[in-house]
Scaffold this active site. Structure first.
Site, mmCIF file in Angstrom:
data_model
loop_
_atom_site.group_PDB
_atom_site.id
_atom_site.type_symbol
_atom_site.label_atom_id
_atom_site.label_comp_id
_atom_site.label_asym_id
_atom_site.label_seq_id
_atom_site.Cartn_x
_atom_site.Cartn_y
_atom_site.Cartn_z
ATOM 1 C CB CYS A 83 -0.814 -0.114 1.390
ATOM 2 S SG CYS A 83 -2.274 -1.371 1.305
ATOM 3 C CB SER A 207 -10.221 3.202 3.097
ATOM 4 O OG SER A 207 -9.003 1.757 2.914
ATOM 5 C CE LYS A 329 -14.343 4.921 6.386
ATOM 6 N NZ LYS A 329 -15.680 4.373 4.456
ATOM 7 C CG HIS A 333 -6.606 2.121 0.058
ATOM 8 N ND1 HIS A 333 -5.109 3.036 0.437
ATOM 9 C CD2 HIS A 333 -6.415 1.421 1.109
ATOM 10 C CE1 HIS A 333 -4.029 2.071 0.204
ATOM 11 N NE2 HIS A 333 -4.920 1.021 1.271
#
Lengths: 385, 385
Positions: A83, A207, A329, A333
């Site tokens: 990520c 998210s 959020k 994402h």
């Protein structure tokens, strides 16, 4: 090491882009960023992405995207750090320019998660965890974060509801960001009613996935001929630290050691303290991660992260504004793209282009991108001049 | 930009490591490289790998490998550029050190192709091609190279047998390399009898898959206290260029434009000409690629690559020694690791540690790693001091 500035940014709206391929999404962000600063191309391209090999059956994104946007014979690479792939791409581009190896570079983060021929996305996301000791035991990323949050609630005696403010702030800000996946505010009653995913994480703690791309153009500061009134955004710190890949291997799983390490170094590089940060785009993949980030970065005492949300310190007019464009959020994402969205948003804030959720005259802005459950944490500090 | 030297190297034998995981293989090479130069760890880690997300269901290799070798809180990334991932990782590590961002870095290339839960490896390899216009049309990488070789034979009137020398030289050299996958020499009769894979590419034109890892430690030249008699290997050029991802999009598919671009820049950076290169570890994934590389890099006229093999110019005692440790053909081609094997082998040659296939007193050595069918080409030149 040469000083480097961000002179162009571009982004696509985070959504389910069923009608667009990975290269179309990435290409759009790259071309917008080039267009904004009037460059035709750059000397090198760094593509942050996590899952294209499985989700899109396409690797080799450096050549793939360079080809698509017409950057023939420039160099191009794909950088992956789960990520935190977006910030990793930015840091690589930064070093290419800072080292003097190239005089311009583009970093783009992109992820296309819908329409995946590689099957279930949750399984693919789990490749960011330890395959042998987390993923193969059936732990998804939500489950890992749920374990961390359980421990945190137990240790510091907060109730789940105390985290609502993170989600409410993010959605309130996302409502004013045309690039956000979700553009409707939520309230506490909505948060409390949200369906549980993995106790104690409910739908509004987590998210959303999505497809999207965000890009930035970097050049040496000395190569810029500043025009009157133009706001310049300079990179004043770039740091990164890893931690154990598995959350269970850490001495204290409810403390982000890699964030602490990375951010301390960043404050040193920039010669500032947390008090100087005017806006902080943190990695609120889950509300618990927002709390842990605030603590590790010096904005809350250990165990006191939720207080910053309860007291609205994190809102655009608060002491330490976070998720000012919706955060993970509400903006969404798209994993490998997220780090670049954060950077683009900090640049918008420092330029004074953040509209309704503009923070008042920030001089320093910070972005922090987290890979895995805290196993790779990349921090950047930018300064408006 | 600081000058950088390679002070430690490590590699595992390329083979089918059914008993070892990806992290064990990569870890072995990293620890050998650190051990060789007496360092406990480095400040950053760059992992070159192509397919771990699908083949090993493990991404996030920066944190994953750093954790495994005990490099806690250092930074770590995964760099991917298809078959040129290894050299891409090296170039990234180089820029991190050259920029002054870190004072030590490790680049490791690793690929684990056997025991893949992601299914058929040929399909996964095809993710280095254009998913929409090559892979989805059923073109495997052997097939793409076969089309290129067909065109080359047609255009320049060579016969297939004229390529035998590339394979014979590689296997003769690999026989003396304990890290090579294949350690038996072959002869022309064997080459002629080899089963056809994709006309005109037969089994002995094509490099084998395998599992393996190779690593190098980089530090600033100024930080080295040279001991008497010690041979130092300095990086004097690092360049890269992309081309269209699909072979069919190139104006001339039998000319490696990205190699030409990358190598010209490399000669400029090093301030030398092709005549100064004492050893050249090129990317002989297929014999046709060896011929095309020699041409693009100035060692043969266009269309005359096979002559270098016929006249044995490419052997260790020849004018331009290639594949001196077996090349991709005999040492093996664990895709994301290959570029690092090439660099490790050039370092061995420049140090005079190449045993039976040692080239006589080389001063400059060059490695060239090709991603895709010529769509990402990364060149490094090293100098012995």
């Amino acid at each position: 090491m040469r000083e480097v500035a961000v002179i162009g940014i571009g982004q696509t709206r985070v959504e389910e882009h069923w009608d667009k391929s990975l290269r179309e999404i990435a290409g759009e962000a790259v071309l917008l960023a080039l267009q904004e600063c009037g460059l035709e191309q750059a000397e090198s391209l760094y593509v942050g992405n996590m899952m294209s090999g499985s989700a899109n059956r396409q690797q080799h994104l450096g050549s793939y995207i360079a080809d698509w946007v017409g950057m023939r014979y420039t160099e191009g690479y794909h950088i992956e750090a789960a990520c935190s792939s977006g910030a990793a791409a930015f840091r690589s581009a930064l070093m290419a320019v800072a080292s003097g190896s190239v005089d311009s570079a583009i970093a783009v983060g992109v992820e296309k998660m819908t329409d995946s021929p590689g099957g279930e996305i949750t399984t693919q996301l789990a490749t960011a965890a330890d395959a042998d000791w987390e993923a193969d035991m059936g732990l998804s990323f939500v489950a890992i974060n749920a374990l961390i949050m359980q421990r945190y609630l137990h240790e510091y005696h907060w109730s789940k509801d105390d985290f609502a403010g993170f989600s409410i702030n993010a959605h309130a800000n996302g409502a004013h960001n045309p690039f956000a996946r979700f553009q409707e505010p939520i309230n506490k009653a909505g948060y409390q009613k949200a369906p549980m995913i993995a106790e104690p994480i409910n739908l509004l703690d987590a998210s959303p996935m999505g497809d999207g791309a965000a890009a930035a153009v970097l050049i040496p500061l000395d190569n810029i001929r500043k025009q009157a009134g133009q706001k310049l955004v300079k990179v004043v710190a770039s740091t990164a630290a890893t931690d154990t890949i598995a959350a269970h291997s850490r001495k204290n799983p409810i403390w982000l050691s890699a964030a602490e390490k990375s951010v301390k170094q960043a404050y040193n590089q920039a010669g500032i303290s947390p008090n100087d940060i005017g806006v902080f785009e943190l990695h609120d993949a889950f509300t618990i991660m927002a709390a842990l980030s605030l603590e590790a970065c010096g904005f809350a005492e250990p165990g006191q992260g939720p207080r910053a949300a309860i007291e609205e310190q994190i809102c655009p007019k608060g002491r330490i504004p976070i998720s000012t464009r919706g955060g993970l959020k509400a903006r969404g994402h798209p994993v490998g793209a997220t780090g670049m969205y954060q950077i683009v948003e900090v640049v918008q804030q420092l330029r004074g282009e953040a509209g309704e959720t503009q923070v008042e005259r920030p001089v320093y802005g910070m972005s922090q991108n987290i890979g895995g459950s805290g196993s790779n944490i990349i921090t950047h500090i930018f300064k408006s001049e």
